[in-house]
Scaffold this motif. Sequence first.
Motif, PDB file in Angstrom:
ATOM      1  N   SER A 187       0.816  -1.211   0.000  1.00 24.89           N
ATOM      2  CA  SER A 187       0.000   0.000   0.000  1.00 24.89           C
ATOM      3  C   SER A 187       0.850   1.261   0.000  1.00 24.89           C
ATOM      4  N   THR A 188       0.195   2.369  -0.329  1.00 27.42           N
ATOM      5  CA  THR A 188       0.767   3.688  -0.105  1.00 27.42           C
ATOM      6  C   THR A 188       0.895   3.931   1.390  1.00 27.42           C
ATOM      7  N   ASN A 189       1.903   4.683   1.799  1.00 28.63           N
ATOM      8  CA  ASN A 189       1.956   5.163   3.178  1.00 28.63           C
ATOM      9  C   ASN A 189       0.962   6.316   3.257  1.00 28.63           C
ATOM     10  N   ASN A 190      -0.292   5.980   3.582  1.00 32.03           N
ATOM     11  CA  ASN A 190      -1.377   6.953   3.489  1.00 32.03           C
ATOM     12  C   ASN A 190      -1.230   8.113   4.469  1.00 32.03           C
ATOM     13  N   THR A 191      -0.707   7.838   5.648  1.00 35.25           N
ATOM     14  CA  THR A 191      -0.522   8.908   6.633  1.00 35.25           C
ATOM     15  C   THR A 191       0.491   9.927   6.122  1.00 35.25           C
ATOM     16  N   GLU A 192       1.609   9.435   5.611  1.00 32.18           N
ATOM     17  CA  GLU A 192       2.644  10.323   5.086  1.00 32.18           C
ATOM     18  C   GLU A 192       2.147  11.098   3.864  1.00 32.18           C
ATOM     19  N   ALA A 193       1.409  10.418   2.989  1.00 35.25           N
ATOM     20  CA  ALA A 193       0.878  11.068   1.793  1.00 35.25           C
ATOM     21  C   ALA A 193      -0.093  12.185   2.160  1.00 35.25           C
ATOM     22  N   ALA A 194      -0.937  11.946   3.169  1.00 37.81           N
ATOM     23  CA  ALA A 194      -1.885  12.966   3.620  1.00 37.81           C
ATOM     24  C   ALA A 194      -1.161  14.133   4.282  1.00 37.81           C
ATOM     25  N   GLN A 195      -0.060  13.846   4.958  1.00 35.79           N
ATOM     26  CA  GLN A 195       0.753  14.916   5.532  1.00 35.79           C
ATOM     27  C   GLN A 195       1.301  15.822   4.432  1.00 35.79           C
ATOM     28  N   THR A 196       1.737  15.215   3.336  1.00 33.98           N
ATOM     29  CA  THR A 196       2.217  15.988   2.186  1.00 33.98           C
ATOM     30  C   THR A 196       1.115  16.898   1.650  1.00 33.98           C
ATOM     31  N   ALA A 197      -0.105  16.365   1.569  1.00 33.59           N
ATOM     32  CA  ALA A 197      -1.246  17.166   1.113  1.00 33.59           C
ATOM     33  C   ALA A 197      -1.500  18.336   2.058  1.00 33.59           C
ATOM     34  N   ALA A 198      -1.424  18.084   3.361  1.00 30.89           N
ATOM     35  CA  ALA A 198      -1.686  19.131   4.358  1.00 30.89           C
ATOM     36  C   ALA A 198      -0.671  20.259   4.252  1.00 30.89           C
ATOM     37  N   VAL A 199       0.596  19.904   4.145  1.00 32.67           N
ATOM     38  CA  VAL A 199       1.661  20.914   4.042  1.00 32.67           C
ATOM     39  C   VAL A 199       1.456  21.796   2.808  1.00 32.67           C
ATOM     40  N   THR A 222      -7.710   3.166   4.539  1.00 35.17           N
ATOM     41  CA  THR A 222      -7.119   4.262   3.751  1.00 35.17           C
ATOM     42  C   THR A 222      -7.806   5.580   4.077  1.00 35.17           C
ATOM     43  N   ALA A 223      -9.129   5.543   4.181  1.00 33.98           N
ATOM     44  CA  ALA A 223      -9.888   6.770   4.479  1.00 33.98           C
ATOM     45  C   ALA A 223      -9.509   7.313   5.851  1.00 33.98           C
ATOM     46  N   ARG A 224      -9.443   6.441   6.832  1.00 33.52           N
ATOM     47  CA  ARG A 224      -9.105   6.886   8.194  1.00 33.52           C
ATOM     48  C   ARG A 224      -7.690   7.453   8.256  1.00 33.52           C
ATOM     49  N   GLU A 225      -6.754   6.761   7.622  1.00 37.22           N
ATOM     50  CA  GLU A 225      -5.360   7.200   7.668  1.00 37.22           C
ATOM     51  C   GLU A 225      -5.159   8.539   6.965  1.00 37.22           C
ATOM     52  N   ARG A 226      -5.818   8.710   5.835  1.00 37.30           N
ATOM     53  CA  ARG A 226      -5.646   9.979   5.104  1.00 37.30           C
ATOM     54  C   ARG A 226      -6.298  11.139   5.851  1.00 37.30           C
TER      55      ARG A 226
END
Length: 408
Positions: A187-199, A222-226
């Motif tokens: 899988s994608t590292n969804n938490t890290e990917a969402a952090q990138t989106a936030a920044v 995936t939904a929860r992690e993002r």
Amino acid sequence: MQRRRKSIIGLACLMSAMLLFSSCGKEAEEEKQDTQTQADTEKEEPKEKEGQGNLNIISPQAYSNVDGLTLEPGTYISLIGKEAGTEYWKMVEKGAKQAVSELNSALGYKGEDKIKLNYSGPSESESVDEQINILDEELARYPNAVGIAIIDSNACSVQFDLATENGIPIVAFDSGSDYQGLQSLCSTNNTEAAQTAAVNLATALDNKGKVLVFVHDSKSTTARERQSGFADTLAKDYPEVEIAEVVYLDNLEDVKGLLAEKKNQEAKINPEDEKAAQKEDFTDEQAIQYILEQHPDVTGCFTTNVDATQKILSIVNEMKQSKDTKQAEAAENLKIIGFDGGEKQMEALENGELEGLVVQNPYGMGYATAIACARSIANQGNEAVVDTGYVWVTKDNMEDKNISRILY
């Protein structure tokens, strides 16, 4: 005297001809050498195989090749996605089939001996019931391994128990669950990917303002992690960027109910009257537009997958044409960051409708999942988590070689 002049002229012509032939010979030799040099260069730099860019960002790299894997002839691997025919899931299937094709080539399997892979998924996006039915059907075929993108993290435990009892390893991909018997999660590292989106959204908003988060469902990991990765980053590093509301797109019934009540009140209809508006009369799109209208001061949106992104884009583009000047202006200035690639997403990025995209690696995900299944069948052991990677894509970098070769 005349003969002597003719001899001199003849000698001059002969010398000119010799010089001409010498020059032509030299040019031919130089051209031959250039051709040989080009051929040597081509030998030194073999053409990169299709999808290599996608495989390069998989970690660990053992899941980006078939080295050292041996399976019995006729091995059958089943992959079950969250959907059947969209671009993302087609790329998952393509990557998985490439891995199996390489396995067959490496092992010399042909005809009936070939390792077989079947990809399937619900015809309706993220249908839990349909996915469970597909899983039941596949388990009845006794595959050697199953890879599944779990739609509902609380579902499938009965089927997984049955698979375990029959010695069928289960590999999760895209989205997993807490089921203890899973062999691996690709899988994608969804938490890290969402952090990138936030920044990047906070940066686009000059580190202040209100945002809406549109989450594709309320069931998957995936939904929860993002959602949590995005929210936690804003709370920690960007306190002046406030989340006005988190909206789960599979849970819009309450909003539709409000729309029905509002319509009835405006029409002065008794709610018990058979002609009264019902929440079923309203679409998801109408519910989402209502939410946007209730937050006129919101300046940013984060959408957690391709379906969510496309829905919000469509509604915002309609609002841009509104006769309500304030509404049209607010929609025009709304900065949206989404997930996933695809042709429509890239067009929206190029047109400036999107601020940026977190683009996953479905080709690499499919490939890695097939490898994880093969490793399970061969009893070679698996990493608990295989990170299939992602890239941050904007209008400015989408043509960069290292970015473009991963896009789909």
